[in-house]
Write an enzyme that holds these catalytic residues in place. Structure first.
Site, PDB file in Angstrom:
ATOM      1  N   LYS A   1       0.707  -1.287  -0.005  1.00 45.94           N
ATOM      2  CA  LYS A   1       0.085  -0.124   0.046  1.00 45.94           C
ATOM      3  C   LYS A   1       0.851   1.116  -0.028  1.00 45.94           C
ATOM      4  O   LYS A   1       1.732   1.371   0.766  1.00 45.94           O
ATOM      5  CB  LYS A   1      -0.819  -0.097   1.128  1.00 45.94           C
ATOM      6  CG  LYS A   1      -1.985  -1.338   1.324  1.00 45.94           C
ATOM      7  CD  LYS A   1      -2.573  -1.255   2.608  1.00 45.94           C
ATOM      8  CE  LYS A   1      -1.747  -1.746   3.783  1.00 45.94           C
ATOM      9  NZ  LYS A   1      -2.584  -2.120   5.140  1.00 45.94           N
TER      10      LYS A   1
ATOM     11  N   THR B   1      -7.687   3.103   7.866  1.00 47.54           N
ATOM     12  CA  THR B   1      -7.666   2.922   6.337  1.00 47.54           C
ATOM     13  C   THR B   1      -7.267   1.609   5.946  1.00 47.54           C
ATOM     14  O   THR B   1      -7.753   0.771   5.074  1.00 47.54           O
ATOM     15  CB  THR B   1      -6.689   3.848   5.683  1.00 47.54           C
ATOM     16  OG1 THR B   1      -5.426   4.072   6.291  1.00 47.54           O
ATOM     17  CG2 THR B   1      -7.047   5.395   5.410  1.00 47.54           C
ATOM     18  N   GLY B   2      -6.090   1.027   6.705  1.00 44.10           N
ATOM     19  CA  GLY B   2      -5.539  -0.076   6.258  1.00 44.10           C
ATOM     20  C   GLY B   2      -6.566  -1.281   6.688  1.00 44.10           C
ATOM     21  O   GLY B   2      -6.760  -2.513   6.108  1.00 44.10           O
TER      22      GLY B   2
HETATM   23  N1  ATP Z   1      -4.581  10.586   2.061  1.00 45.09           N
HETATM   24  C1  ATP Z   1      -4.970   9.215   1.380  1.00 45.09           C
HETATM   25  N2  ATP Z   1      -5.710   9.415   0.077  1.00 45.09           N
HETATM   26  C2  ATP Z   1      -5.851   8.296  -0.803  1.00 45.09           C
HETATM   27  N3  ATP Z   1      -5.830   6.995  -0.553  1.00 45.09           N
HETATM   28  C3  ATP Z   1      -5.369   6.828   0.598  1.00 45.09           C
HETATM   29  C4  ATP Z   1      -4.671   7.896   1.602  1.00 45.09           C
HETATM   30  N4  ATP Z   1      -4.013   7.236   2.663  1.00 45.09           N
HETATM   31  C5  ATP Z   1      -4.099   5.848   2.527  1.00 45.09           C
HETATM   32  N5  ATP Z   1      -4.680   5.684   1.336  1.00 45.09           N
HETATM   33  C6  ATP Z   1      -5.038   4.342   0.744  1.00 45.09           C
HETATM   34  O1  ATP Z   1      -5.647   3.554   1.858  1.00 45.09           O
HETATM   35  C7  ATP Z   1      -5.226   2.232   1.749  1.00 45.09           C
HETATM   36  C8  ATP Z   1      -4.612   1.939   2.995  1.00 45.09           C
HETATM   37  O2  ATP Z   1      -3.269   2.414   3.028  1.00 45.09           O
HETATM   38  P1  ATP Z   1      -2.291   2.702   4.282  1.00 45.09           P
HETATM   39  O3  ATP Z   1      -0.841   2.768   3.734  1.00 45.09           O
HETATM   40  O4  ATP Z   1      -2.888   4.185   4.831  1.00 45.09           O
HETATM   41  O5  ATP Z   1      -2.655   1.516   5.295  1.00 45.09           O
HETATM   42  P2  ATP Z   1      -2.085   1.346   6.473  1.00 45.09           P
HETATM   43  O6  ATP Z   1      -1.103   2.454   7.139  1.00 45.09           O
HETATM   44  O7  ATP Z   1      -1.894   0.171   6.852  1.00 45.09           O
HETATM   45  O8  ATP Z   1      -3.369   1.891   7.654  1.00 45.09           O
HETATM   46  P3  ATP Z   1      -3.492   1.908   9.041  1.00 45.09           P
HETATM   47  O9  ATP Z   1      -2.791   3.050   9.679  1.00 45.09           O
HETATM   48  O10 ATP Z   1      -5.053   2.012   9.310  1.00 45.09           O
HETATM   49  O11 ATP Z   1      -2.888   0.464   9.386  1.00 45.09           O
HETATM   50  C9  ATP Z   1      -4.303   2.047   0.559  1.00 45.09           C
HETATM   51  O12 ATP Z   1      -5.254   1.734  -0.542  1.00 45.09           O
HETATM   52  C10 ATP Z   1      -3.658   3.448   0.333  1.00 45.09           C
HETATM   53  O13 ATP Z   1      -3.031   3.698  -0.794  1.00 45.09           O
END
Ligand code: ATP
Ligand code: HMH
Length: 269
Positions: free
Chosen positions: A172, A206-207
């Site tokens: 991601k 998001t994740g």
């Molecule tokens: N500001 C943003 N705008 C658009 N897409 C985003 C944004 N932030 C995250 N994403 C998307 O959201 C999804 C989750 O990614 P992210 O890297 O945020 O996961 P994560 O760090 O594991 O999240 P968490 O902190 O909840 O564990 C991916 O598809 C990423 O590309």
């Protein structure tokens, strides 16, 4: 109705963890079930405290579900300790669990370590039995020891992670500055899934949302590639509809939240 199990941690403020997973499953029309590995005392500003469940109660929750209900897909999130991870892996193999999504949760957005450092090797073992693993960039760096900056670095990390035995890898890109493009390595092919960075502070969960959406779509019978594409649409829409809550990082908006706020346009999911 398809039935999806999340094995993860509870987030008291409802934006991430088990709560995000169940909201996502509800929004996507599958029946959500949970095995709780840890309880976090957490809000939009950070994680205050964590209480791990015992491996025995984690095992008992998994047994309670699999001895009674047919599970169509499993999503694994925050798993805390090596002992808990060993139990999860052993039980999922025992029950021949299908369609396993591992979100290798390590550190919360606020910087709290949700996975004990000594649990990395066990986590790699759990990843080896998964259909898909969804690390963000810092998690992919820990799993591979590589420094990831460019899309090429993301591809190299995916190739490295696939050697752990997992069928596909989604790196991601949400942690990059100007871009939210994700990279899927699936059946020896790369799929670049473009994403524009949405300008919002409210990205709590998001994740968790993305990985439980992938599990929900797999449960419905979509392929890994289709499930990832549908889930990227879902998370993008959810981030577009994120909202301020409390004093810190607010949550993404699910279909249910939109209904409550009077919205109707939620695309094809
Ligand atoms: N500001 C943003 N705008 C658009 N897409 C985003 C944004 N932030 C995250 N994403 C998307 O959201 C999804 C989750 O990614 P992210 O890297 O945020 O996961 P994560 O760090 O594991 O999240 P968490 O902190 O909840 O564990 C991916 O598809 C990423 O590309
Ligand atoms: C319980 C839990 N799981 C996952 C995350 C994602 O970082 C979080 N903040 N809390």
């Amino acid at each position: 109705m398809k039935k999806v199990l999340t094995i993860a941690g509870s987030d008291s403020c409802g934006g991430a963890g088990i709560q995000a997973d169940i909201k996502t499953m509800d929004a996507l029309g599958v029946y959500g079930m949970s095995v709780i590995c840890a309880v976090t005392a957490q809000n939009t500003m950070g994680v205050e405290d964590v209480q791990d469940m015992t491996p025995d109660i984690v095992r008992a929750q998994i047994d309670a579900i699999f001895t009674d209900i047919e599970v169509d897909a499993v999503k694994i999130g925050m798993v805390s300790s090596p002992e808990i991870i060993r139990v999860i892996k052993e039980r999922l193999i025992f029950y021949k669990a299908k369609k396993i999504v591992v979100d290798p949760v390590m550190v919360s957005k606020s910087g709290y370590h949700l996975l004990k450092k000594k649990a990395i090797d066990e986590l790699k073992g759990l990843i080896s039995i998964a259909d898909i693993v969804t690390p963000n960039i810092p998690e992919a760096e820990v799993l591979t020891g590589l420094n990831i900056i460019t899309e090429e670095d993301m591809k190299n990390a995916a190739k490295n992670i696939i050697k752990m035995g997992v069928k596909s890898v989604l790196i991601k890109g949400g942690h990059r500055c100007n871009d939210a493009t994700d990279i899927l390595l699936y059946k020896e092919n790369f799929l670049v899934i473009p994403g524009k960075k949405i300008d919002t502070e409210n990205t709590h969960g998001t994740g968790c949302t993305l990985s439980s959406s992938i599990a929900s779509q797999l449960a419905k019978g979509f392929s890994i590639k289709e499930s990832v594409i549908l889930s990227k649409k879902y998370i993008t829409k959810a981030i577009e509809n994120s909202f301020a809550l409390g004093k810190g990082v607010g949550p993404v908006g699910h279909l249910i939240d939109l209904y409550k706020r009077g919205g109707t346009d939620y695309g094809e999911n």
